[in-house]
Write a protein that holds these residues in place. Structure first.
Motif, PDB file in Angstrom:
ATOM      1  N   UNK A 193       6.603  -3.613   6.675  1.00  0.00           N
ATOM      2  CA  UNK A 193       6.411  -5.049   6.403  1.00  0.00           C
ATOM      3  C   UNK A 193       6.967  -5.953   7.493  1.00  0.00           C
ATOM      4  N   UNK A 194       8.009  -5.516   8.184  1.00  0.00           N
ATOM      5  CA  UNK A 194       8.594  -6.354   9.228  1.00  0.00           C
ATOM      6  C   UNK A 194       7.647  -6.526  10.405  1.00  0.00           C
ATOM      7  N   UNK A 195       6.743  -5.569  10.592  1.00  0.00           N
ATOM      8  CA  UNK A 195       5.791  -5.634  11.699  1.00  0.00           C
ATOM      9  C   UNK A 195       4.435  -6.154  11.242  1.00  0.00           C
ATOM     10  N   UNK A 196       3.919  -5.583  10.160  1.00  0.00           N
ATOM     11  CA  UNK A 196       2.549  -5.876   9.748  1.00  0.00           C
ATOM     12  C   UNK A 196       2.440  -6.885   8.610  1.00  0.00           C
ATOM     13  N   UNK A 197       3.519  -7.111   7.885  1.00  0.00           N
ATOM     14  CA  UNK A 197       3.478  -8.001   6.738  1.00  0.00           C
ATOM     15  C   UNK A 197       3.518  -7.233   5.430  1.00  0.00           C
ATOM     16  N   UNK A 198       3.856  -7.937   4.370  1.00  0.00           N
ATOM     17  CA  UNK A 198       3.916  -7.315   3.045  1.00  0.00           C
ATOM     18  C   UNK A 198       2.506  -7.090   2.508  1.00  0.00           C
ATOM     19  N   UNK A 199       2.372  -6.105   1.633  1.00  0.00           N
ATOM     20  CA  UNK A 199       1.093  -5.758   1.004  1.00  0.00           C
ATOM     21  C   UNK A 199       1.324  -5.762  -0.503  1.00  0.00           C
ATOM     22  N   UNK A 200       1.156  -6.939  -1.123  1.00  0.00           N
ATOM     23  CA  UNK A 200       1.552  -7.155  -2.505  1.00  0.00           C
ATOM     24  C   UNK A 200       0.413  -6.892  -3.474  1.00  0.00           C
TER      25      UNK A 200
ATOM     26  N   UNK B 164       3.334  -6.377  -8.961  1.00  0.00           N
ATOM     27  CA  UNK B 164       3.385  -5.024  -9.518  1.00  0.00           C
ATOM     28  C   UNK B 164       4.022  -4.036  -8.559  1.00  0.00           C
ATOM     29  N   UNK B 165       4.067  -4.396  -7.294  1.00  0.00           N
ATOM     30  CA  UNK B 165       4.636  -3.511  -6.285  1.00  0.00           C
ATOM     31  C   UNK B 165       4.006  -3.799  -4.941  1.00  0.00           C
ATOM     32  N   UNK B 166       4.416  -3.029  -3.964  1.00  0.00           N
ATOM     33  CA  UNK B 166       3.858  -3.141  -2.623  1.00  0.00           C
ATOM     34  C   UNK B 166       3.113  -1.864  -2.275  1.00  0.00           C
ATOM     35  N   UNK B 167       1.941  -2.026  -1.677  1.00  0.00           N
ATOM     36  CA  UNK B 167       1.168  -0.875  -1.201  1.00  0.00           C
ATOM     37  C   UNK B 167       1.933  -0.240  -0.040  1.00  0.00           C
ATOM     38  N   UNK B 168       2.253   1.039  -0.176  1.00  0.00           N
ATOM     39  CA  UNK B 168       3.080   1.693   0.828  1.00  0.00           C
ATOM     40  C   UNK B 168       2.280   2.190   2.026  1.00  0.00           C
ATOM     41  N   UNK B 169       1.005   2.537   1.811  1.00  0.00           N
ATOM     42  CA  UNK B 169       0.224   3.032   2.950  1.00  0.00           C
ATOM     43  C   UNK B 169      -0.131   1.872   3.873  1.00  0.00           C
ATOM     44  N   UNK B 170      -0.225   2.154   5.146  1.00  0.00           N
ATOM     45  CA  UNK B 170      -0.582   1.137   6.126  1.00  0.00           C
ATOM     46  C   UNK B 170      -2.060   0.792   5.986  1.00  0.00           C
ATOM     47  N   UNK B 171      -2.332  -0.486   5.727  1.00  0.00           N
ATOM     48  CA  UNK B 171      -3.713  -0.948   5.599  1.00  0.00           C
ATOM     49  C   UNK B 171      -4.239  -1.547   6.898  1.00  0.00           C
TER      50      UNK B 171
END
Length: 237
Positions: A105-112, A121-128
């Motif tokens: 998230x520090x590089x690409x941003x959060x994925x909520x 509900x959480x954050x998507x852990x795989x890189x999108x």
């Protein structure tokens, strides 16, 4: 009947999307903008489509589930589907072809990931924010096999676009329509290789203030997902 559309929108699940692009707030902004038909197309995922479609429906909008796929050539392609089941089937296919890399998230941003009431509900852990191992030539058939439609995104841009990567429009790829960005140069659609190509223009909004008003319209016999997809499939008159 004439309906105003925006078929390329991002939520907070896209790593480059604002955290304010929650499903409910995005749906509310689309309604305030006077849109009738919308589609959520996050990068390489359909994970927020269910809450967005529900929030949009509660506000009187027709919402299609979709995805902005990044192909192995780094070409962005908008893929739209008639219902959530088929969108989620496409997502499973894409997830199987994404590299097994975690998001930073520090590089690409959060994925909520959120519900329709904007509870996280959480954050998507795989890189999108990466390319799937899917060639651009595969995409039209993959989408059509699930009842959907695919079209290359923002083809007038120099990066992440079909023309930016391939250099010219190839009719044999089988895309029924192409997207132009809102800032497309006026003469761009007159390129010889684009003769006979139909165009749509969407906002590609990543922030709430990027959602347009009622500007681009389609004429449909009724406001249904199938009517929208049939309109996109139709040849240029």
């Amino acid at each position: 009947m004439r309906f105003y559309y925006d078929l390329h929108l991002h939520s907070c699940l896209s790593p480059c999307g604002s955290d304010e692009m929650t499903p409910a707030d995005l749906a509310a902004m689309c309604a305030l903008a006077g849109l009738d038909i919308v589609a959520l197309t996050d990068h390489n995922t359909c994970g927020n489509c269910a809450p967005f479609c529900q929030a949009a429906r509660e506000r009187g909008l027709l919402a299609l589930p979709g995805m902005e796929l990044c192909t192995q050539e780094d070409i962005h392609v908008v893929c739209l589907f008639p219902d959530l089941d088929r969108a989620e089937a496409f997502q499973r296919l894409v997830y199987d072809r994404l590299p097994p890399l975690p998001n930073d998230p520090a590089i690409f941003g959060r994925q909520l990931r959120m519900d329709r009431e904007d509870t996280v509900l959480g954050e998507e852990e795989r890189l999108l924010a990466c390319s799937a191992a899917i060639a651009v030539e595969e995409v039209p058939a993959l989408a059509a096999g699930l009842g959907g439609v695919a079209f290359p995104a923002h083809i007038d841009r120099p990066s992440y676009s079909l023309l930016g990567v391939l250099g010219l429009w190839d009719p044999s790829l089988g895309f029924p329509v192409a997207e132009l960005s809102h800032s497309c140069p006026p003469d761009f659609p007159n390129r010889p290789d684009l003769a006979g190509v139909r165009f749509v223009t969407n906002s590609d909004a990543h922030y709430l203030d990027q959602v347009w008003g009622a500007e681009h319209a389609m004429d449909l016999p009724d406001r249904t997902a199938e009517a929208v997809l049939d309109w996109l499939r139709a040849p240029k008159k």
